[in-house]
Design a protein around this motif. Structure first.
Motif, short mmCIF file in Angstrom:
data_model
loop_
_atom_site.label_atom_id
_atom_site.label_comp_id
_atom_site.label_asym_id
_atom_site.label_seq_id
_atom_site.Cartn_x
_atom_site.Cartn_y
_atom_site.Cartn_z
N LEU A 222 -6.04 3.13 -4.11
CA LEU A 222 -4.97 3.97 -3.56
C LEU A 222 -4.34 4.91 -4.59
O LEU A 222 -3.77 5.93 -4.21
N ARG B 70 -6.20 -2.72 -5.33
CA ARG B 70 -5.48 -1.74 -4.49
C ARG B 70 -5.12 -0.49 -5.29
O ARG B 70 -5.21 0.63 -4.78
N ASP C 270 0.83 -1.21 0.00
CA ASP C 270 0.00 0.00 0.00
C ASP C 270 0.86 1.26 0.00
O ASP C 270 0.57 2.24 -0.70
#
Length: 445
Positions: free
Chosen positions: A133, A129, A69
């Motif tokens: 993000l 993700r 992340d």
């Protein structure tokens, strides 16, 4: 501009960084984030990059992390070059397939299916993700099987994920070179799937020069594909196939060569790179020198079994220079700076090939600008090529369905439908064999 490299501890990362070091224009990549699950591999590659950057005043800053992340946040581009299961997994893919008398190559046949089954769930997680993000990021996928993985990610990222491969670029460059043309000025009529495509024309100043090549046996037999496939077969096809089609056209010979080889390709690379990373644990080792020597050996032995089967000899020195990093850099430049260019890429079909649906990822020339990659209209494939493309795309769709549902039966179907797997019973044994050696396939029930 921030570039995140997933698989940042991978052996080929210095190729990408080397290309970035040559870019000094405004809007270039200024920060590279390496992400990998293995801190030791990250450390080794970071050392190589530091030596690469010595003496380059505007070299992109490099940071490394094992937190996915963290690596993705704020990225402008994400370069995905992961290898789920590592080279040990690739060696298992080869061994299990060869024990059943079928091909275990990492992107073609049984080996490619096994690799896809354990890679797709990871790639889908990455895509989700990125969407959360770094929603404005562009994902450049080099993770194999590149077309299959790109299609899996496109279901979550749409056209913001683009697959790249150096094989079509190298093929077009070799054809242009033997014809005495400048590759940068040639239009390459290439179409198919990743590792399953054909050059059907090469136009220079509006004139198709491929017929001249096909009509000259000496010229046709003078370069890699001519030696690999043989002049007579290329003239019969009326096209120049991607080198990976050797596994289809000469499958029996390829399987026999792999079975007789002292080591499979995956086992060779596993041992070779283990030596490299082990040597990098020595803080006094010359990182760049050791890496470069290992790279040269790796590239010189590429597809060695196929060339031996065909009597093609050693690879030409001009072909030992990589290439995918140049495609990646050209793609990033075109999108980030709206520097319009044409590249052969893996993108959603839209309406390019009428035999496939709009969402099927294919490999074709694309016009690239700030809005992404746009496939160019191409002529239909001949029947023999259409048959292969449709059959392999059907297999890819079964792999995606198995990865989504966790269905073991669907995984068996994927293997059984592949043109290079000759029995449903073999397909069942392949699923059993791969499940025993790959923890990443435990989701299949």
């Amino acid at each position: 501009m921030k570039l995140t490299i997933l698989g940042g501890g991978g052996f080929r990362v210095p190729l990408v960084y080397g290309a970035l070091l040559q870019d000094h224009a405004e809007g270039r990549v200024t920060h590279v984030v390496l992400h990998d699950l293995d801190p030791a591999r990250l450390s080794a590659v970071t050392r190589v990059l530091a030596e690469q950057a010595a003496g380059v005043p505007d070299a992109p800053e490099v940071t490394a992390t094992t937190d996915l992340d963290e690596a993705l946040r704020g990225a402008d581009f994400v370069f995905s070059a992961i290898r789920v299961g590592g080279l040990e997994g690739r060696a298992h893919d080869e061994r299990v397939a060869l024990a059943e008398g079928v091909l275990g190559q990492e992107t073609v046949g049984a080996g490619g299916i096994a690799y896809g089954l354990r890679t797709v769930p990871v790639a889908v997680d990455i895509a989700r993700r990125v969407a959360r993000l770094a929603p404005d990021a562009w994902v450049i996928n080099f993770t194999n099987p590149a077309g299959l993985v790109t299609e899996a990610m496109s279901r979550h990222l749409g056209d913001r994920v683009i697959g790249i491969c150096d094989s079509p670029v190298g093929l077009g460059r070799r054809i242009a070179r033997v014809l005495g043309a400048n590759p940068k000025e040639a239009w390459i009529d290439y179409v198919g799937l990743n590792h399953l495509g054909w050059v059907r024309g090469l136009r220079v100043a509006g004139r198709d020069e491929l017929p001249r090549l096909l009509a000259d046996p000496d010229l046709l037999g003078s370069f890699e594909e001519g030696k690999l496939f043989g002049v007579d077969w290329l003239r019969s096809l009326g096209a120049i196939p991607n080198e990976y089609l050797h596994y289809y056209y000469f499958n029996r010979e390829a399987v026999r060569a792999y079975q007789q080889a002292e080591k499979t390709r995956g086992a060779f690379l596993h041992d070779q790179q283990a030596r490299f990373y082990a040597e990098m644990r020595n803080p006094d080792a010359p990182a760049w020198k050791v890496w470069d020597q290992t790279r040269a050996e790796r590239e010189a032995t590429y597809m060695a079994e196929n060339r031996e089967t065909a009597g093609a000899g050693e690879r030409d020195e001009d072909d030992l220079s990589g290439g995918y990093e140049k495609v990646a850099l050209a793609l990033m430049r075109a999108i980030a700076r709206d520097e319009r260019t044409t590249l052969i890429l893996n993108v959603r079909n839209q309406r390019t090939l009428s035999v496939l649906d709009t969402d099927a990822v294919i490999e074709v020339p694309c016009l690239v600008d700030a809005n992404g990659a746009h496939p160019v209209t191409v002529d239909p494939l001949p029947d023999h090529a259409t048959g292969l493309v449709c059959a392999v795309k059907a297999v890819e769709r079964e792999v995606l369905a198995a990865a989504d549902s966790g269905s073991r039966a669907t995984a068996v179907k994927a293997f059984a439908l592949h043109p290079l797997v000759d029995s449903v019973n073999v397909a069942r044994r392949l699923v059993e064999g791969y499940s025993e050696v790959h923890p990443g396939l435990a989701y299949l029930r």
